[in-house]
Design an enzyme around this catalytic site. Structure first.
Site, mmCIF file in Angstrom:
data_model
loop_
_atom_site.group_PDB
_atom_site.id
_atom_site.type_symbol
_atom_site.label_atom_id
_atom_site.label_comp_id
_atom_site.label_asym_id
_atom_site.label_seq_id
_atom_site.Cartn_x
_atom_site.Cartn_y
_atom_site.Cartn_z
ATOM 1 N N GLU A 94 4.369 -5.362 7.383
ATOM 2 C CA GLU A 94 3.542 -4.368 8.072
ATOM 3 C C GLU A 94 3.905 -4.175 9.538
ATOM 4 O O GLU A 94 3.844 -3.055 10.056
ATOM 5 C CB GLU A 94 2.051 -4.752 7.973
ATOM 6 C CG GLU A 94 1.445 -4.546 6.591
ATOM 7 C CD GLU A 94 1.553 -5.762 5.694
ATOM 8 O OE1 GLU A 94 2.379 -6.657 5.963
ATOM 9 O OE2 GLU A 94 0.810 -5.808 4.695
ATOM 10 N N GLU B 104 -0.386 -9.386 -0.646
ATOM 11 C CA GLU B 104 -1.818 -9.690 -0.456
ATOM 12 C C GLU B 104 -2.574 -9.687 -1.789
ATOM 13 O O GLU B 104 -3.457 -10.507 -2.018
ATOM 14 C CB GLU B 104 -2.433 -8.684 0.527
ATOM 15 C CG GLU B 104 -1.889 -8.880 1.935
ATOM 16 C CD GLU B 104 -2.348 -7.797 2.898
ATOM 17 O OE1 GLU B 104 -1.991 -6.616 2.672
ATOM 18 O OE2 GLU B 104 -3.053 -8.121 3.861
ATOM 19 N N ALA C 196 0.866 -1.179 0.000
ATOM 20 C CA ALA C 196 0.000 0.000 0.000
ATOM 21 C C ALA C 196 0.902 1.228 0.000
ATOM 22 O O ALA C 196 2.075 1.148 0.374
ATOM 23 C CB ALA C 196 -0.892 -0.015 1.235
ATOM 24 N N GLY D 146 0.739 -5.073 1.004
ATOM 25 C CA GLY D 146 -0.440 -5.148 0.141
ATOM 26 C C GLY D 146 -0.127 -5.759 -1.223
ATOM 27 O O GLY D 146 -1.021 -6.315 -1.869
HETATM 28 C C1 HXC Z 1 5.009 4.497 -0.949
HETATM 29 C C2 HXC Z 1 6.943 3.575 -1.803
HETATM 30 C C3 HXC Z 1 6.604 2.303 -1.274
HETATM 31 C C4 HXC Z 1 5.371 2.196 -0.576
HETATM 32 C C5 HXC Z 1 8.502 2.137 -2.271
HETATM 33 N N1 HXC Z 1 8.131 3.420 -2.413
HETATM 34 N N2 HXC Z 1 7.604 1.437 -1.584
HETATM 35 N N3 HXC Z 1 6.138 4.647 -1.632
HETATM 36 N N4 HXC Z 1 4.614 3.316 -0.428
HETATM 37 N N5 HXC Z 1 4.950 1.027 -0.076
HETATM 38 C C6 HXC Z 1 8.850 4.518 -3.094
HETATM 39 C C7 HXC Z 1 10.014 4.991 -2.258
HETATM 40 O O1 HXC Z 1 9.595 5.894 -1.276
HETATM 41 C C8 HXC Z 1 10.850 5.648 -3.310
HETATM 42 O O2 HXC Z 1 10.322 6.923 -3.620
HETATM 43 C C9 HXC Z 1 10.658 4.757 -4.535
HETATM 44 O O3 HXC Z 1 9.435 4.046 -4.281
HETATM 45 C C10 HXC Z 1 11.754 3.739 -4.711
HETATM 46 O O4 HXC Z 1 11.913 3.015 -3.505
HETATM 47 P P1 HXC Z 1 13.285 2.853 -2.727
HETATM 48 O O5 HXC Z 1 12.964 2.574 -1.325
HETATM 49 O O6 HXC Z 1 14.192 4.012 -2.994
HETATM 50 O O7 HXC Z 1 13.886 1.568 -3.448
HETATM 51 P P2 HXC Z 1 14.898 0.492 -2.838
HETATM 52 O O8 HXC Z 1 15.959 1.166 -2.043
HETATM 53 O O9 HXC Z 1 15.291 -0.378 -3.962
HETATM 54 O O10 HXC Z 1 14.033 -0.364 -1.782
HETATM 55 C C11 HXC Z 1 12.968 -1.170 -2.232
HETATM 56 C C12 HXC Z 1 12.093 -1.590 -1.022
HETATM 57 C C13 HXC Z 1 11.629 -0.363 -0.233
HETATM 58 C C14 HXC Z 1 12.900 -2.545 -0.102
HETATM 59 C C15 HXC Z 1 10.912 -2.383 -1.596
HETATM 60 O O11 HXC Z 1 11.076 0.582 -1.164
HETATM 61 C C16 HXC Z 1 10.604 -0.630 0.802
HETATM 62 O O12 HXC Z 1 10.911 -1.153 1.888
HETATM 63 N N6 HXC Z 1 9.335 -0.270 0.549
HETATM 64 C C17 HXC Z 1 8.252 -0.374 1.487
HETATM 65 C C18 HXC Z 1 7.810 -1.810 1.637
HETATM 66 C C19 HXC Z 1 6.696 -1.936 2.649
HETATM 67 O O13 HXC Z 1 6.856 -1.676 3.848
HETATM 68 N N7 HXC Z 1 5.526 -2.342 2.196
HETATM 69 C C20 HXC Z 1 4.360 -2.526 3.042
HETATM 70 C C21 HXC Z 1 3.566 -1.274 3.030
HETATM 71 S S1 HXC Z 1 2.247 -1.355 4.199
HETATM 72 P P3 HXC Z 1 11.237 8.233 -3.754
HETATM 73 O O14 HXC Z 1 10.225 9.327 -3.930
HETATM 74 O O15 HXC Z 1 12.061 8.314 -2.517
HETATM 75 O O16 HXC Z 1 12.051 7.933 -4.978
HETATM 76 C C22 HXC Z 1 1.065 -2.210 3.421
HETATM 77 C C23 HXC Z 1 -0.189 -2.348 4.240
HETATM 78 C C24 HXC Z 1 -1.198 -3.113 3.535
HETATM 79 O O17 HXC Z 1 1.191 -2.642 2.344
HETATM 80 C C25 HXC Z 1 -2.450 -3.010 4.316
HETATM 81 C C26 HXC Z 1 -3.631 -3.174 3.507
HETATM 82 C C27 HXC Z 1 -3.488 -3.071 2.091
#
Ligand code: HXC
Length: 260
Positions: free
Chosen positions: A134, A114, A68, A111
């Protein structure tokens, strides 16, 4: 079902196959509300489209979807998420009656994982990374992860993954039965499209009934599920496809299904 979208791309790479590509590469396909709304619109149109037999859902090489959209979520209050039932619209995908194959490359996190689990079949690149991180954000999976992951891979493994938030590999997901097949990253989408094409060739009503039986069966006891299956099975004898499929066998020729 041709329409243009901002965050997804819908194409038809093979007869009776729709390919839906998540297309927010700069945010690793983070699933913002607008993207989910487009996905729901596209899925609904494809489900109604008689020229589509099966759907493939994919992202890009780096990310199926990194979850998400955290930036969109971070300042939301309880009142807001409860009032608008935030995330509810995500499960619209589970109402699609045609088969959906998720072709996962790169990250399928939160997400994103999921969303893949809401598909009917998961094909993955051998380099794909899954995870429900999460817990590290102070939340829990909210789009079915706590329910689907244990059903797919077992309680103890799901508990460990969800409580620690550690990522897991495509090989792990495959060995646990969550992923149907692994492919080199360059081949996973074409393989999913090829399977979707095969599914599109057999009788569409039988395909719909099979998916319905498997999915509804998960919510029933064994006895009820078997009875439900038998009702659908009997019903298929009213279709032209059953007559054609069995006549073709008896006449030693290839069946020509009309999905009627
Ligand atoms: C918003 C995101 C994002 C996310 C990545 N980006 N994941 N933005 N929401 N979930 C954005 C980053 O901010 C960044 O933007 C760009 O994408 C590239 O990501 P980087 O982090 O720079 O890439 P990298 O270093 O290669 O790392 C990849 C990654 C990391 C390990 C996947 O991005 C990451 O940990 N992402 C979050 C993963 C996460 O926690 N997902 C769960 C979300 S909660 P900028 O602008 O800086 O370039 C969830 C809840 C679900 O899903 C509940 C119900 C649906």
């Amino acid at each position: 079902s041709e329409q243009s979208y901002e965050h997804i791309i819908v194409t038809h790479p093979a007869p009776r196959v729709a390919l839906v590509t998540l297309n927010r590469p700069k945010a690793l396909n983070a699933l913002c509300n607008a993207l989910i709304a487009e996905l729901n619109t596209a899925f609904k149109a494809l489900d109604r489209d008689d020229n589509v037999g099966a759907i493939v859902l994919t992202g890009n090489e780096k990310a199926f979807a990194a979850g998400a959209d955290i930036k969109e979520m971070k300042d939301k209050t309880f009142a807001e998420v409860y009032k608008h039932d935030f995330i509810r619209s995500w499960s619209e995908m589970t109402q699609v009656t045609k088969p959906i194959i998720a072709a996962v490359r790169g990250y399928a996190l939160g997400g994103g994982c999921e969303l893949a689990m809401m598909a009917d079949i998961i094909y993955a690149a051998d380099t794909a990374t899954f995870g429900q991180p999460e817990i590290k954000l102070g939340i829990i999976p909210g789009a079915g992860g706590t329910q689907r992951l244990p059903r797919l891979i077992g309680r103890s493994r799901a508990m460990e993954l969800i409580l620690t938030g550690r990522n897991f590999s495509a090989q792990e997901a495959y060995s646990w039965g969550m992923v149907a097949r692994l492919f080199p990253s360059t081949r996973v989408v074409e393989e999913a499209v090829s399977t979707a094409e095969q599914i599109g060739k057999v009788g569409g009503l039988a395909v719909k009934a099979a998916k319905e039986a498997i999915n509804l069966g998960e919510e029933m006891g064994l006895g009820e599920g078997v009875k439900f299956e038998r009702r659908l099975f009997h019903g298929l004898f009213s279709t032209a496809d059953q007559k054609e499929g069995m006549a073709a066998f008896a006449e030693k020729r290839k069946a020509q299904f009309k999905h009627d």
